[in-house]
Design an enzyme around this catalytic site. Sequence first.
Site, PDB file in Angstrom:
ATOM      1  N   ASN A 152       0.807  -1.231   0.000  1.00  0.00           N
ATOM      2  CA  ASN A 152       0.000   0.000   0.000  1.00  0.00           C
ATOM      3  C   ASN A 152       0.837   1.277   0.000  1.00  0.00           C
ATOM      4  O   ASN A 152       0.419   2.296  -0.522  1.00  0.00           O
ATOM      5  CB  ASN A 152      -1.047  -0.010   1.117  1.00  0.00           C
ATOM      6  CG  ASN A 152      -0.460  -0.142   2.498  1.00  0.00           C
ATOM      7  OD1 ASN A 152       0.709  -0.464   2.646  1.00  0.00           O
ATOM      8  ND2 ASN A 152      -1.251   0.103   3.508  1.00  0.00           N
ATOM      9  N   LYS A 175      12.404  -7.697   1.289  1.00  0.00           N
ATOM     10  CA  LYS A 175      11.448  -8.432   0.454  1.00  0.00           C
ATOM     11  C   LYS A 175      10.195  -7.571   0.314  1.00  0.00           C
ATOM     12  O   LYS A 175       9.384  -7.464   1.218  1.00  0.00           O
ATOM     13  CB  LYS A 175      11.062  -9.784   1.085  1.00  0.00           C
ATOM     14  CG  LYS A 175      10.359 -10.672   0.077  1.00  0.00           C
ATOM     15  CD  LYS A 175       9.202 -11.461   0.641  1.00  0.00           C
ATOM     16  CE  LYS A 175       7.843 -10.892   0.562  1.00  0.00           C
ATOM     17  NZ  LYS A 175       7.244 -10.553  -0.726  1.00  0.00           N
ATOM     18  N   GLU A 250       4.634  -3.904  12.321  1.00  0.00           N
ATOM     19  CA  GLU A 250       3.677  -2.803  12.063  1.00  0.00           C
ATOM     20  C   GLU A 250       2.502  -3.453  11.359  1.00  0.00           C
ATOM     21  O   GLU A 250       2.573  -3.748  10.160  1.00  0.00           O
ATOM     22  CB  GLU A 250       4.315  -1.735  11.160  1.00  0.00           C
ATOM     23  CG  GLU A 250       5.508  -1.021  11.753  1.00  0.00           C
ATOM     24  CD  GLU A 250       5.120   0.029  12.779  1.00  0.00           C
ATOM     25  OE1 GLU A 250       3.915   0.287  12.951  1.00  0.00           O
ATOM     26  OE2 GLU A 250       6.030   0.584  13.414  1.00  0.00           O
ATOM     27  N   CYS A 284      -3.226   1.617   6.688  1.00  0.00           N
ATOM     28  CA  CYS A 284      -3.392   0.970   7.991  1.00  0.00           C
ATOM     29  C   CYS A 284      -3.911   1.937   9.047  1.00  0.00           C
ATOM     30  O   CYS A 284      -4.471   1.512  10.038  1.00  0.00           O
ATOM     31  CB  CYS A 284      -2.059   0.383   8.439  1.00  0.00           C
ATOM     32  SG  CYS A 284      -0.754   1.611   8.400  1.00  0.00           S
ATOM     33  N   GLU A 384     -10.841  -4.729   9.494  1.00  0.00           N
ATOM     34  CA  GLU A 384     -10.271  -3.669   8.663  1.00  0.00           C
ATOM     35  C   GLU A 384     -10.876  -3.807   7.253  1.00  0.00           C
ATOM     36  O   GLU A 384     -10.706  -4.847   6.614  1.00  0.00           O
ATOM     37  CB  GLU A 384      -8.759  -3.923   8.626  1.00  0.00           C
ATOM     38  CG  GLU A 384      -7.913  -2.793   8.162  1.00  0.00           C
ATOM     39  CD  GLU A 384      -6.423  -3.183   8.144  1.00  0.00           C
ATOM     40  OE1 GLU A 384      -6.085  -4.380   8.038  1.00  0.00           O
ATOM     41  OE2 GLU A 384      -5.596  -2.257   8.230  1.00  0.00           O
TER      42      GLU A 384
END
Length: 480
Positions: A152, A175, A250, A284, A384
Amino acid sequence: MPTPQSLCLINNHFVPADSGNTFPVTDPATDKAIASVPDCGSAETWRAIEAAAAALPEWRTRPAPARARVLRTMGDLMLRDQDRLAAIMTAEQGKPLAEARGEIAYAASFLFFSAGEAERVYGQTVPASASDKRILVLKQPVGVAAAITPWNFPSAMITRKLGPALAAGCTIVIKPAEATPLSAFAIGEIAIEAGVPAGVVNIITGDPATIGREIFRHDAVRKVSFTGSTEVGKILMDQAANRIVKLSLELGGHAPFIVFDDADLDKAVAGLMANKFRNAGQTCICSNRVFVHERVFAEFAQRLRAQVAALKVGPGTHDGVQIGPLIDDAAVEKVASHVANAKSKGAKVTVGGDLVKVPDHANRFFAPTLIEDANPEMKCFSEETFGPVVPMMKFSTEREAIDLANDTPFGLAAYFYTSNASRLIRIAEALDYGVVGANDAAPSTAQAPFGGTKESGLGREGGHWGVEEYLETKYVSWGV
Ligand code: NAP
């Protein structure tokens, strides 16, 4: 779009997978392939880690101001190439070009801030309890770090890890997400141009589970920093246990946005619009549950309705577009299922609620959506959504608002608007979140500690806290 680099970076060489296999990178707006990138596995991951381990002794002992200079140069080059990098990002991620340019500047800010922090990694001396002893506290790089990042924010989520890691004296293996590797490779090219020595920054793409497993298996890796879903974060935490690898996570969020009856409604509406619809709601820290005091609910909803309906939806490359495509079909399905679930539980959808057809483009454009009578029974209030959906609900007391806001396993970001200073500090303290926006819905910045409580993660990124995550504290007891 400028031709992006599409090979992995190991030891400052751009290389294909050993097998020659690749996987496609697609433009989410059209679902057409725009590049193919190496499908690496264990052997390449191992080589990338070994390259990082070999580069470590020189990099960790290089004087901090010299490391800082490299990071500043990287930041300068990102800004020099802002338009080119933004075009790559929009092509693979879909966000509007203006937002992509903004992300490149934001990504560079982590390099600049980390460069400054590299020069401020202070140890300490502590008064000893015997006259023939001295106590020294040294701060040293943990070693080889690995970063696993999401799609994102394809650039900022990388520099938010790379910057502090290199500032601390660590080397790194990155990665990136399968959906957005081109932005990562472009950062790799910039690292080389900025003079990053071979092996200090390595970037590999391929099967996530295989690469992840090797990262946790190789003894040289002493730190893993992950940004992504809570689901994958839990898998990594499990793997980290085997070798007690230092871990930063995170993870997902489920942000509440509270509007009290004494709030400045213009500012609250503007804050919610900017916060919720950035990246089509795929962030997020974007608001997922909006609680509005019953006395101002009607007024707030009316103002919001007009602004949500006016948002321009379309491909990120088109002028004036504010809402681009969702990243893939699964994301569209999830958003649509949350709206359908809310409707099945009686919700009134007053704006949007469905896909928007964009001629000659994929079915990935979801209309900005307003649900005005959501309740905690609906999925959009417990999961979410990761899309442009605003579920709203009335509340009547401060206690009720706090309880509703905290009623989730997530604890990343929370927002509230009030003009009462006593209430402001009371609510800021009561919200069980790592980041609280008090009359502010855009809290992310390179110098502040960013991270979550509960299932939103462990550790902080940004500021000196971000660099601290890549340092060990060593105590030297010195007999004199
Ligand atoms: P994701 O599916 O968890 O993927 C994140 C990264 O982990 C990707 O690079 C992915 O690779 C990789 N991955 C997947 N399975 C893995 C495994 N078994 N072992 C090792 N790596 C693995 O998350 P996402 O869908 O990309 O991102 C959206 C999520 O990220 C949301 O929940 C959002 O809230 C969260 N997020 C959090 C923050 C924050 O700062 N807290 C910031 C941004 C996003 P592939 O892409 O190759 O599958």
